[in-house]
Design a protein around this motif. Structure first.
Motif, PDB file in Angstrom:
ATOM      1  N   MET A 147       0.837  -1.202   0.000  1.00 23.85           N
ATOM      2  CA  MET A 147       0.000   0.000   0.000  1.00 23.85           C
ATOM      3  C   MET A 147       0.877   1.260   0.000  1.00 23.85           C
ATOM      4  O   MET A 147       1.841   1.353   0.742  1.00 23.85           O
ATOM      5  N   THR A 148       0.527   2.204  -0.875  1.00 21.67           N
ATOM      6  CA  THR A 148       1.318   3.435  -0.909  1.00 21.67           C
ATOM      7  C   THR A 148       0.656   4.497  -0.023  1.00 21.67           C
ATOM      8  O   THR A 148      -0.513   4.378   0.323  1.00 21.67           O
ATOM      9  N   HIS A 149       1.423   5.517   0.331  1.00 18.29           N
ATOM     10  CA  HIS A 149       0.890   6.627   1.124  1.00 18.29           C
ATOM     11  C   HIS A 149       0.775   7.846   0.224  1.00 18.29           C
ATOM     12  O   HIS A 149       1.359   8.886   0.477  1.00 18.29           O
ATOM     13  N   ILE A 150       0.069   7.650  -0.872  1.00 20.22           N
ATOM     14  CA  ILE A 150      -0.013   8.675  -1.910  1.00 20.22           C
ATOM     15  C   ILE A 150      -1.479   8.922  -2.243  1.00 20.22           C
ATOM     16  O   ILE A 150      -2.289   7.996  -2.225  1.00 20.22           O
ATOM     17  N   ASP A 151      -1.777  10.195  -2.588  1.00 21.06           N
ATOM     18  CA  ASP A 151      -3.104  10.513  -3.128  1.00 21.06           C
ATOM     19  C   ASP A 151      -2.921  10.593  -4.649  1.00 21.06           C
ATOM     20  O   ASP A 151      -2.383  11.579  -5.157  1.00 21.06           O
ATOM     21  N   PRO A 152      -3.359   9.561  -5.381  1.00 21.94           N
ATOM     22  CA  PRO A 152      -3.082   9.528  -6.828  1.00 21.94           C
ATOM     23  C   PRO A 152      -3.695  10.701  -7.571  1.00 21.94           C
ATOM     24  O   PRO A 152      -3.083  11.244  -8.497  1.00 21.94           O
ATOM     25  N   ASP A 153      -4.914  11.135  -7.156  1.00 25.91           N
ATOM     26  CA  ASP A 153      -5.560  12.255  -7.853  1.00 25.91           C
ATOM     27  C   ASP A 153      -4.759  13.551  -7.665  1.00 25.91           C
ATOM     28  O   ASP A 153      -4.555  14.309  -8.611  1.00 25.91           O
ATOM     29  N   ALA A 154      -4.314  13.772  -6.410  1.00 22.19           N
ATOM     30  CA  ALA A 154      -3.523  14.978  -6.130  1.00 22.19           C
ATOM     31  C   ALA A 154      -2.201  14.928  -6.891  1.00 22.19           C
ATOM     32  O   ALA A 154      -1.734  15.947  -7.418  1.00 22.19           O
ATOM     33  N   LEU A 155      -1.616  13.726  -6.979  1.00 22.63           N
ATOM     34  CA  LEU A 155      -0.341  13.585  -7.697  1.00 22.63           C
ATOM     35  C   LEU A 155      -0.507  13.929  -9.177  1.00 22.63           C
ATOM     36  O   LEU A 155       0.258  14.728  -9.732  1.00 22.63           O
ATOM     37  N   VAL A 156      -1.536  13.361  -9.792  1.00 21.66           N
ATOM     38  CA  VAL A 156      -1.744  13.596 -11.227  1.00 21.66           C
ATOM     39  C   VAL A 156      -2.048  15.070 -11.490  1.00 21.66           C
ATOM     40  O   VAL A 156      -1.498  15.674 -12.426  1.00 21.66           O
ATOM     41  N   ALA A 157      -2.903  15.678 -10.631  1.00 22.89           N
ATOM     42  CA  ALA A 157      -3.246  17.099 -10.818  1.00 22.89           C
ATOM     43  C   ALA A 157      -2.009  17.982 -10.641  1.00 22.89           C
ATOM     44  O   ALA A 157      -1.836  18.983 -11.343  1.00 22.89           O
ATOM     45  N   SER A 158      -1.129  17.599  -9.727  1.00 24.67           N
ATOM     46  CA  SER A 158       0.095  18.387  -9.500  1.00 24.67           C
ATOM     47  C   SER A 158       1.083  18.193 -10.649  1.00 24.67           C
ATOM     48  O   SER A 158       1.763  19.141 -11.059  1.00 24.67           O
ATOM     49  N   LEU A 159       1.153  16.971 -11.165  1.00 20.65           N
ATOM     50  CA  LEU A 159       2.058  16.723 -12.303  1.00 20.65           C
ATOM     51  C   LEU A 159       1.598  17.518 -13.529  1.00 20.65           C
ATOM     52  O   LEU A 159       2.419  17.988 -14.321  1.00 20.65           O
ATOM     53  N   ARG A 160       0.286  17.674 -13.647  1.00 23.09           N
ATOM     54  CA  ARG A 160      -0.236  18.466 -14.764  1.00 23.09           C
ATOM     55  C   ARG A 160       0.257  19.910 -14.669  1.00 23.09           C
ATOM     56  O   ARG A 160       0.601  20.543 -15.646  1.00 23.09           O
ATOM     57  N   ARG A 161       0.297  20.416 -13.422  1.00 26.17           N
ATOM     58  CA  ARG A 161       0.799  21.781 -13.231  1.00 26.17           C
ATOM     59  C   ARG A 161       2.290  21.840 -13.602  1.00 26.17           C
ATOM     60  O   ARG A 161       2.726  22.772 -14.271  1.00 26.17           O
ATOM     61  N   VAL A 162       3.053  20.843 -13.144  1.00 26.28           N
ATOM     62  CA  VAL A 162       4.493  20.822 -13.461  1.00 26.28           C
ATOM     63  C   VAL A 162       4.688  20.770 -14.977  1.00 26.28           C
ATOM     64  O   VAL A 162       5.556  21.442 -15.541  1.00 26.28           O
ATOM     65  N   GLN A 163       3.827  19.982 -15.629  1.00 30.18           N
ATOM     66  CA  GLN A 163       3.940  19.838 -17.086  1.00 30.18           C
ATOM     67  C   GLN A 163       3.757  21.184 -17.788  1.00 30.18           C
ATOM     68  O   GLN A 163       4.493  21.504 -18.722  1.00 30.18           O
ATOM     69  N   THR A 164       2.795  21.980 -17.308  1.00 30.63           N
ATOM     70  CA  THR A 164       2.532  23.252 -17.980  1.00 30.63           C
ATOM     71  C   THR A 164       3.540  24.331 -17.589  1.00 30.63           C
ATOM     72  O   THR A 164       3.728  25.286 -18.327  1.00 30.63           O
ATOM     73  N   SER A 165       4.181  24.175 -16.417  1.00 32.63           N
ATOM     74  CA  SER A 165       5.092  25.244 -15.997  1.00 32.63           C
ATOM     75  C   SER A 165       6.556  24.959 -16.315  1.00 32.63           C
ATOM     76  O   SER A 165       7.429  25.718 -15.927  1.00 32.63           O
ATOM     77  N   SER A 166       6.832  23.858 -16.990  1.00 31.68           N
ATOM     78  CA  SER A 166       8.244  23.597 -17.343  1.00 31.68           C
ATOM     79  C   SER A 166       8.338  23.038 -18.752  1.00 31.68           C
ATOM     80  O   SER A 166       7.417  22.378 -19.239  1.00 31.68           O
ATOM     81  N   SER A 167       9.464  23.334 -19.382  1.00 36.01           N
ATOM     82  CA  SER A 167       9.682  22.813 -20.721  1.00 36.01           C
ATOM     83  C   SER A 167      10.215  21.381 -20.629  1.00 36.01           C
ATOM     84  O   SER A 167      10.769  20.986 -19.608  1.00 36.01           O
ATOM     85  N   THR A 168      10.043  20.647 -21.694  1.00 38.57           N
ATOM     86  CA  THR A 168      10.522  19.270 -21.711  1.00 38.57           C
ATOM     87  C   THR A 168      12.036  19.237 -21.615  1.00 38.57           C
ATOM     88  O   THR A 168      12.718  20.028 -22.271  1.00 38.57           O
ATOM     89  N   THR A 169      12.542  18.366 -20.792  1.00 40.02           N
ATOM     90  CA  THR A 169      13.991  18.212 -20.670  1.00 40.02           C
ATOM     91  C   THR A 169      14.328  16.753 -20.914  1.00 40.02           C
ATOM     92  O   THR A 169      13.675  15.875 -20.359  1.00 40.02           O
ATOM     93  N   GLY A 170      15.317  16.519 -21.739  1.00 37.21           N
ATOM     94  CA  GLY A 170      15.702  15.139 -22.053  1.00 37.21           C
ATOM     95  C   GLY A 170      16.268  14.435 -20.830  1.00 37.21           C
ATOM     96  O   GLY A 170      16.778  15.081 -19.908  1.00 37.21           O
ATOM     97  N   ILE A 171      16.186  13.131 -20.855  1.00 32.22           N
ATOM     98  CA  ILE A 171      16.646  12.351 -19.716  1.00 32.22           C
ATOM     99  C   ILE A 171      18.153  12.520 -19.495  1.00 32.22           C
ATOM    100  O   ILE A 171      18.612  12.573 -18.352  1.00 32.22           O
ATOM    101  N   VAL A 172      18.896  12.664 -20.571  1.00 34.36           N
ATOM    102  CA  VAL A 172      20.346  12.793 -20.409  1.00 34.36           C
ATOM    103  C   VAL A 172      20.690  14.090 -19.675  1.00 34.36           C
ATOM    104  O   VAL A 172      21.538  14.116 -18.777  1.00 34.36           O
TER     105      VAL A 172
END
Lengths: 156, 235
Positions: free
Chosen positions: B1-26
């Motif tokens: 069992m994880t100690h994560i709120d999946p909905d909050a995580l996804v909604a927050s990642l969406r914000r990160v996605q819009t506020s940062s440019s894509t960066t390559g893994i390297v």
């Protein structure tokens, strides 16, 4: 659903690794969502989860102060009277005493806070606070990489 | 069992996605190794990867002294990083210049590479490379050093796993291979700049990287351009 579960596991593993590096008992994450609401996202254990959820509910605590002021907030003992501690919060998370909250930024914008905690009260040494800041940068890298490589479209 | 709120995580990642440019893994791995280097406060850090069935090579290194670790181990097929990778465990050396396990290594190492520690970086439990740090003086690594290094390697594993979230493992391997291949171009450009401007390798690389960042280009592209100009001058 499976993909979201994988994202969750990855974030939890990252929190555990970061807590290990700092030598803290646990780590937790509060992030601003796409509606600009501060959300209790994750904890490495039950105490971490409770620490963030309670702050979300009562609107006060080191993570919220760190995000509001955009600075590190090191609390040696949550039970200490204000302004040094957060006794109201401490009563709800009896397993947590010392907390270090560092702000997380993406391209200069605040996106949330990373919080480390210990079950005994102690002073946070400057070197440890500095390490916490660096670990915050690693957390941001993981979040950025996830954000740009995961199927997370849609509105909350 | 994880100690994560999946909905909050996804909604927050969406914000990160819009506020940062894509960066390559390297590029993310480069930054991550830079953070490890800064936080450890040692002389240098590096990340080595092995293409399946091939030699361990540096993908990221913070300086040219540490780079000699790769050359020496590539030539001899042995050394602390090779052992960490092959044995899938942490390997440390108090002073690699006099370590009896690798007696021929010293001849090929930069003299300021002394204490070395490496831990495997794994994907799905299997080692794919190593995270290494070194010191310019002999040093007794203790358990907390090794545990911290493992912790950083774990974060790097999560970065790699995150990069794979939407891609096949083979696609990630292609990106890493690309970086390894283009490193040759970068190293040639460093050599050219050293000769032309009387710089050390570190100065040349730092300058190249800064110019690439300032002009929002990849280091490899700028390196190729520098080499193109160099070739033009000699014609």
């Amino acid at each position: 659903m499976t993909q979201v579960l994988e994202l969750s596991r990855l974030v939890e593993r990252t929190l555990n690794a970061l807590a290990d590096v700092l030598g803290a008992d646990g780590a937790a994450l509060m992030l601003l969502d796409d509606q600009n609401r501060l959300r209790a996202v994750a904890g490495s254990d039950d105490d971490g989860r409770r620490l963030e959820l309670l702050q979300e509910q009562i609107g006060t605590g080191p993570a919220i102060e760190s995000l509001t002021r955009g600075v590190d907030v090191a609390v040696n003992d949550l039970y200490a009277a204000r302004p040094f501690g957060f006794p109201g919060l401490a009563a709800g998370v009896s397993g947590v005493r010392a907390v270090l909250s560092v702000p997380l930024r993406v391209e200069e914008q605040l996106i949330g806070t990373l919080n480390f905690y210990d079950r005994i009260s102690h002073e946070w040494q400057p070197a440890k606070v500095q390490t916490g800041e660096g670990l915050g940068r690693l957390m941001v890298m993981v979040l950025q990489t996830l954000a740009h490589n995961s199927p997370i479209s849609g509105k909350s | 069992m994880t100690h994560i709120d999946p909905d909050a995580l996804v909604a927050s990642l969406r914000r990160v996605q819009t506020s940062s440019s894509t960066t390559g893994i390297v590029q993310q791995l480069e930054r991550a190794v830079g953070v490890v280097d800064t936080l450890f406060g040692y002389s240098g850090a590096g990340l080595m990867f092995a293409e399946e069935g091939k030699d361990l090579r540096y993908l990221v290194t913070t300086d040219d002294r540490g780079r000699s670790l790769e050359g020496a181990q590539l030539h001899l097929g042995q050394g602390p990083c090779v052992s960490a990778y092959a044995e899938n465990t942490a390997v440390t050396s108090t002073d690699v210049q006099v370590d009896p396990r690798w007696p021929k290594l010293a001849d090929r190492l930069h003299p300021e590479v002394r204490a070395v520690a490496g831990v495997p970086v794994r994907l799905g439990g299997d080692p794919v490379g190593t995270l290494n740090v070194y010191q310019s003086k002999p040093y007794e690594w203790d358990e907390s050093d090794v545990q911290a290094l493992y912790g950083y390697a774990d974060v790097i594993e999560q970065l790699l796993t995150a990069a794979m979230a939407a891609e096949e493992k083979s696609a990630l391997a292609e990106q890493l291979q690309y970086a390894l291949d283009y490193r040759v171009v970068i190293e040639r450009a460093i050599g050219y700049l050293m000769g032309k401007h009387d710089l050390t390798a570190t100065q040349a690389f730092t300058g190249l990287r800064k110019q690439a960042r300032d002009s929002r280009r990849r280091v490899a592209d700028l390196a190729a351009e520098v080499l193109g100009e160099g070739a033009g001058e000699t014609r």
